[in-house]
Design a protein around this motif. Structure first.
Motif, PDB file in Angstrom:
ATOM      1  N   ILE A  96      -6.872  -4.370   0.947  1.00  0.00           N
ATOM      2  CA  ILE A  96      -6.494  -4.558   2.348  1.00  0.00           C
ATOM      3  C   ILE A  96      -7.677  -5.070   3.176  1.00  0.00           C
ATOM      4  CG2 ILE A  96      -5.838  -3.315   4.462  1.00  0.00           C
ATOM      5  CD1 ILE A  96      -4.067  -1.522   2.666  1.00  0.00           C
ATOM      6  N   TYR A  97      -8.875  -4.559   2.890  1.00  0.00           N
ATOM      7  CA  TYR A  97     -10.044  -4.934   3.688  1.00  0.00           C
ATOM      8  C   TYR A  97     -10.940  -5.961   2.988  1.00  0.00           C
ATOM      9  CZ  TYR A  97      -8.719  -1.051   6.679  1.00  0.00           C
ATOM     10  OH  TYR A  97      -8.026  -0.227   7.519  1.00  0.00           O
ATOM     11  N   LYS A 134      -2.500  -9.862   1.845  1.00  0.00           N
ATOM     12  CA  LYS A 134      -2.696  -8.549   2.473  1.00  0.00           C
ATOM     13  C   LYS A 134      -1.382  -7.845   2.850  1.00  0.00           C
ATOM     14  CE  LYS A 134      -6.118  -7.967   5.364  1.00  0.00           C
ATOM     15  NZ  LYS A 134      -6.981  -7.909   6.582  1.00  0.00           N
ATOM     16  N   LYS A 176      -7.063   0.031  -0.492  1.00  0.00           N
ATOM     17  CA  LYS A 176      -7.820  -0.319   0.715  1.00  0.00           C
ATOM     18  C   LYS A 176      -8.883  -1.375   0.410  1.00  0.00           C
ATOM     19  CE  LYS A 176      -7.239   3.586   3.860  1.00  0.00           C
ATOM     20  NZ  LYS A 176      -7.920   4.629   4.662  1.00  0.00           N
ATOM     21  N   TYR A 183       1.112   0.366   0.717  1.00  0.00           N
ATOM     22  CA  TYR A 183       0.285   1.523   1.079  1.00  0.00           C
ATOM     23  C   TYR A 183       0.969   2.389   2.131  1.00  0.00           C
ATOM     24  CZ  TYR A 183      -3.396   4.096   3.539  1.00  0.00           C
ATOM     25  OH  TYR A 183      -4.131   5.077   4.149  1.00  0.00           O
ATOM     26  N   HIS A 215      -3.346  -4.927  -7.481  1.00  0.00           N
ATOM     27  CA  HIS A 215      -2.328  -4.344  -6.610  1.00  0.00           C
ATOM     28  C   HIS A 215      -1.429  -3.401  -7.402  1.00  0.00           C
ATOM     29  CE1 HIS A 215       0.780  -4.407  -3.365  1.00  0.00           C
ATOM     30  NE2 HIS A 215       1.600  -4.306  -4.396  1.00  0.00           N
ATOM     31  N   ILE A 273      -3.446  -1.842  11.126  1.00  0.00           N
ATOM     32  CA  ILE A 273      -3.293  -2.784  10.004  1.00  0.00           C
ATOM     33  C   ILE A 273      -1.866  -3.320   9.949  1.00  0.00           C
ATOM     34  CG2 ILE A 273      -5.184  -1.832   8.612  1.00  0.00           C
ATOM     35  CD1 ILE A 273      -3.131  -0.371   6.914  1.00  0.00           C
ATOM     36  N   SER A 287      -0.026  -5.518   0.114  1.00  0.00           N
ATOM     37  CA  SER A 287      -0.763  -4.269  -0.076  1.00  0.00           C
ATOM     38  C   SER A 287      -0.527  -3.302   1.084  1.00  0.00           C
ATOM     39  CB  SER A 287      -2.262  -4.568  -0.221  1.00  0.00           C
ATOM     40  OG  SER A 287      -2.509  -5.337  -1.377  1.00  0.00           O
ATOM     41  N   ILE A 288      -0.482  -3.829   2.300  1.00  0.00           N
ATOM     42  CA  ILE A 288      -0.288  -2.953   3.464  1.00  0.00           C
ATOM     43  C   ILE A 288       1.086  -2.297   3.432  1.00  0.00           C
ATOM     44  CG2 ILE A 288       0.016  -2.971   5.980  1.00  0.00           C
ATOM     45  CD1 ILE A 288      -2.266  -5.000   6.132  1.00  0.00           C
ATOM     46  N   LYS A 325      -6.963 -11.938   1.000  1.00  0.00           N
ATOM     47  CA  LYS A 325      -6.572 -11.783   2.402  1.00  0.00           C
ATOM     48  C   LYS A 325      -5.184 -12.369   2.651  1.00  0.00           C
ATOM     49  CE  LYS A 325      -9.581 -12.682   5.646  1.00  0.00           C
ATOM     50  NZ  LYS A 325     -10.660 -13.384   6.390  1.00  0.00           N
TER      51      LYS A 325
END
Length: 853
Positions: free
Chosen positions: A748-749, A759, A745, A766, A714, A792, A762-763, A756
């Motif tokens: 994120i994915y 998440k 990403k 971003y 991250h 997201i 990170s979202i 997860k």
């Protein structure tokens, strides 16, 4: 104590306490090896002289007088002398390897041998200063498994089924690692960060496990150092017992044993091992796992209750930590907070999952540790098997084994200062407990709870905020309790209604307790005293500042091991209640786990008064604990290390300048160069300093050490994004941003279970950086990409997550700027509706995110 009683005590230890074994040179006596009979210490000295010194006399390189002096040397001085003569130690080490390898026991069947009886007891750990391979060959001869650890090798905290052999001074099976014989080697062992075995042995001294010494003289400086350390322990309620097995104990050994309250049993190694053989000890599986539980510092409440004091007079109203006996004998207050917590706990227990976690969180001095024990007793009374973790490393395998091998149907595990163990607790949710109910009762500081609780989310978990505020109904309960316990102090002069009013006026239980201890108006008096602590000794002032720094860094307690090693008996912790003559105990409270401040007022006053010393103290503490900090551990030393080195804490809590943070980090480089978290913080510092290229280099080094860490992945992705937004040239910015976007990403994915969970970090990072890029460089962005961002954000939105809320706010402003508001539908239930109505201020910097994980 007579020999008979000492032997009885030894037998009791072997049967009930799973002692640790420590072997000195005398243990190998009467064994055999390729070169004949194993030599004693004196004999190996004679052989060294024969092989390395006599030739020097014959060649006139040393005089007869010098030779006679050398003959009197003990093995340390002799080895140093030989090394100096040869200008190296290769030949001497080769000789020792050949002389001592392939050591083996004589057969026990013809009654000549006895060493083979060593395996008749299920030892968990054996420490030895011998470099020979006698113990290994004894175990291999009967095909018993073991693990062996030599110099510089990492030693796991956990214990398993197999015996662990720790070779403190080297191993003939691993000669390339070297040996500890000469004075220089001893000095390096004690002063450098290579003595991992001795660090492990220190843990034995602080454990509840007894220690049996066989053939161990007091000649080894490292051994003597740690015995002195043990003798200096002021506080350890579960202090273990030492036994010395020595046929002809010296006066020095007898005196040392007396000082340590240890037992000396005048047996030979043969007598001890034959005693072990006749003991015929074969514990069942439950007995063994209970001993493992104690060894891991996980204590059964039923066992704790057996050592309650009679009669008992609590110290809780003098500001000391709550004990289990305080709760059982009703010294604690059953206030509104307890009632609410019980209700919330019952709601959690009623849920279908068999594994549950109840997390109490609150500030320091909020009473969360007391509440934790109250809920533990509450579950105990409902037939739960209650266990309390009191160590520096949580061994989840031992917990699982105990639950699966015992017959209870309900278990409660009490973990204070738990936030650093949330990741381990989360793993325990995945363990198989054979359908039994397991409840984790935890307590944590607010700061770390909020930043670590994402580990627990998605499991059967709930949290509960603990506050120290006294309500009207609390005041009545407290007044009655104090009256029943005859601890009204100055309140006794008042009628009941006035007492209750006075208690309510204190607002917090901490303030009330301090007044009960020292009298009315004590807080003002103490504050005046805190402005001048010159009446305390230099060591006391320094310790007080160190504890305040720990508290400021949200470290729950100052470890007792650290106190014992740094201060020992130099700081007296005897209780004092004379306000005219304050001692250090008037500012702190403690138990066998560690020390903390009695009141948050002390923290701010002490740090403010000694502001100029804080930098030096933090640096000194980090250097001091560096020998205990190892990559991959999750123990109390990692907690202290990360809390004191956290870049954001240094900046926000200790008001360090960017320059001071940089100086501290670079001054510590040699001490933590193999620790990924150090390089992570160094990268964050350089990022804050605007040097993104250097930050990336440091973060990449952290990733080299810990390649799978989400935290580091991250940070690297975020570094590219922020680096991009620091550019003035759009094409350079887009190249950097594309790399960072690809990396973030991936997080994120990701389908990885633990990634997860994180998440939202990170979202939010971003989205915030993406918005900055678009607005700064007027980048064209497709509606499809905006919809992806919308989706997201919606996926992870929670009203209490301020970072996601701020990211959504920034995103909505971007949509307004681009005229693309139509891609979201705002209704009264929409998060965007709430965000708009609350006018949440945009968060321009989310550097805190990597610190949160």
């Amino acid at each position: 104590m007579s020999d008979e009683l000492e032997v009885k005590e030894l037998k009791s230890s072997l049967i009930g306490n799973c002692p640790t074994l420590f072997l000195g040179a005398g243990f190998s006596r009467d064994a055999i090896c390729d070169s004949g009979t194993m030599p004693t210490g004196k004999e190996i000295c004679l052989e060294l002289i024969q092989n390395f010194v006599i030739g020097k006399v014959n060649q006139k390189e040393i005089t007869e007088m010098e030779y006679k002096e050398i003959e009197q040397y003990k093995i340390r001085e002799l080895c140093s002398c030989i090394d100096d003569m040869y200008g190296g130690k290769t030949a001497r080490e080769k000789f020792l390897t050949e002389r001592l390898k392939n050591a083996r026991a004589k057969s026990v069947f013809n009654n000549e041998g006895f060493h083979g009886y060593l395996v008749d007891y299920p030892w968990k750990r054996i420490y030895t200063v011998n470099i020979d391979d006698l113990v290994e060959n004894i175990y291999e001869n009967v095909k018993k498994s073991y693990f062996s650890y030599g110099l510089k090798e990492y030693i796991p905290n956990s214990i398993g089924e197999n015996m662990m052999l720790i070779k403190l001074h080297g191993d003939v099976k691993k000669p390339d690692a070297g040996y500890i014989f000469s004075k220089d080697e001893y000095n390096e062992l004690i002063t450098k960060k290579i003595d991992l075995g001795l660090m492990a042995f220190t843990g034995e001294l602080y454990s509840t496990s007894d220690i049996i010494f066989i053939g161990a003289s007091l000649d080894e400086p490292d051994f003597e150092y740690y015995l002195q350390l043990y003798g200096s322990l002021q506080l350890q309620s579960n202090k273990n017992k030492l036994f010395f097995i020595e046929p002809y104990p010296s006066l020095a050994l007898k005196q040392k044993a007396k000082n340590l309250n240890a037992s000396v049993i005048e047996w030979t190694t043969e007598q001890f091992l034959r005693f072990l053989h006749t003991l015929n000890y074969a514990p069942d599986e439950v007995k063994k796992v209970r001993m493992e539980l104690n060894y891991s510092k996980i204590f059964r409440l039923d066992d704790i209750m057996h050592i309650f004091k009679k009669p008992y007079e609590s110290s809780i109203y003098q500001g000391f930590n709550c004990s289990w006996q305080d709760v059982f004998e009703s010294w604690t207050f059953e206030n509104d907070t307890l009632i609410l917590a019980k209700n919330r706990l019952e709601e959690l227990i009623a849920r279908k999952s068999t594994t549950k976690c109840f997390c109490i969180y609150g500030g320091s001095f909020s009473g969360k540790s007391t509440l934790l024990k109250q809920l533990g007793v509450y579950l105990h009374n409902q037939d739960y098997e209650v266990m309390e973790y009191k160590g520096g490393y949580i061994n989840r395998n031992v917990i699982k084994k105990y639950i699966n091998k015992t017959d209870f149907s309900q278990y409660a595990i009490i973990i204070d200062n738990a936030s650093y163990y949330y990741n381990e607790i989360e793993k325990m949710f995945q363990d198989n407990y054979l359908g039994k109910t397991v409840v984790f009762l935890c307590a944590s500081r607010i700061y770390y709870h909020n930043r670590k609780k994402y580990y627990l989310e998605g499991n059967c978990y709930t949290d509960f905020e603990c506050t120290d505020i006294i309500t009207d109904s609390d005041a009545k309960i407290i007044e009655k309790k104090l009256s029943d316990k005859k601890y009204l102090s100055s309140l006794i002069e008042l009628p009941r209604t006035k007492r209750q009013q006075e208690i309510l006026r204190k607002r917090s239980i901490v303030s009330l307790i301090i007044d009960l201890t020292y009298g009315k108006g004590i807080l003002k008096k103490l504050k005046r005293k805190m402005l001048d602590v010159s009446h305390l000794s230099r060591d006391e002032i320094r310790l007080l500042l160190e504890i305040a720094i720990f508290d400021k860094a949200d470290i729950e307690y100052y470890p007792m091991e650290l106190f014992n090693e740094r201060y020992g008996k130099a700081v007296d912790l005897a209780v004092n209640i004379d306000i005219k003559n304050l001692k250090i105990v008037d500012y702190i409270r403690y138990d066998d786990q560690g020390l903390s401040l009695r009141n948050s007022l002390f923290q701010d006053e002490i740090i403010k008064k000694n502001r100029q010393q804080v930098y030096g103290i933090i640096k000194e503490l980090l250097i001091f604990i560096s020998r205990y900090v190892h990559e991959g551990n999750n123990d109390i030393w990692i907690i202290v290390f990360q809390s004191l080195l956290k870049e954001k804490k240094l900046s926000d809590q200790f008001i360090f300048s960017i320059k001071e943070i940089g100086n501290l980090l670079y001054e510590l480089k040699d001490y933590f160069e193999n620790i990924s978290y150090y390089w992570l913080q160094l990268g964050i510092y350089e990022q804050q300093n605007g040097d993104f290229a250097k930050a990336l280099s440091h973060l990449k080094f952290a990733q080299h050490i810990q390649p799978n860490s989400f935290k580091i992945k991250h940070a690297i992705a975020r570094n590219y994004l922020k680096f991009a937004n620091s550019q003035s040239n759009v094409s350079e910015a887009l190249v950097l941003f594309d790399t960072g976007e690809r990396l973030i990403k991936e997080l994120i994915y990701s389908k990885d279970f633990y990634i997860k969970k994180a998440k939202p970090f990170s979202i939010s990072c971003y989205v915030t950086e993406k918005v900055k890029l678009i607005r700064k460089f007027k980048v064209d962005v497709a509606t499809k990409e905006l919809c992806e961002i919308r989706d997201i954000l919606n996926e992870v939105y929670k009203s209490e997550d301020k970072y996601i809320a701020n990211a959504m706010q920034d995103f909505y402003k971007l949509l307004c700027y681009l005229g693309k508001q139509s891609i979201i539908r705002i209704s009264i239930n929409s998060p965007y509706y709430n965000l708009m109505s609350q006018s949440i201020q945009s968060n321009e910097d989310i550097d805190v995110l990597v610190e949160s994980i």
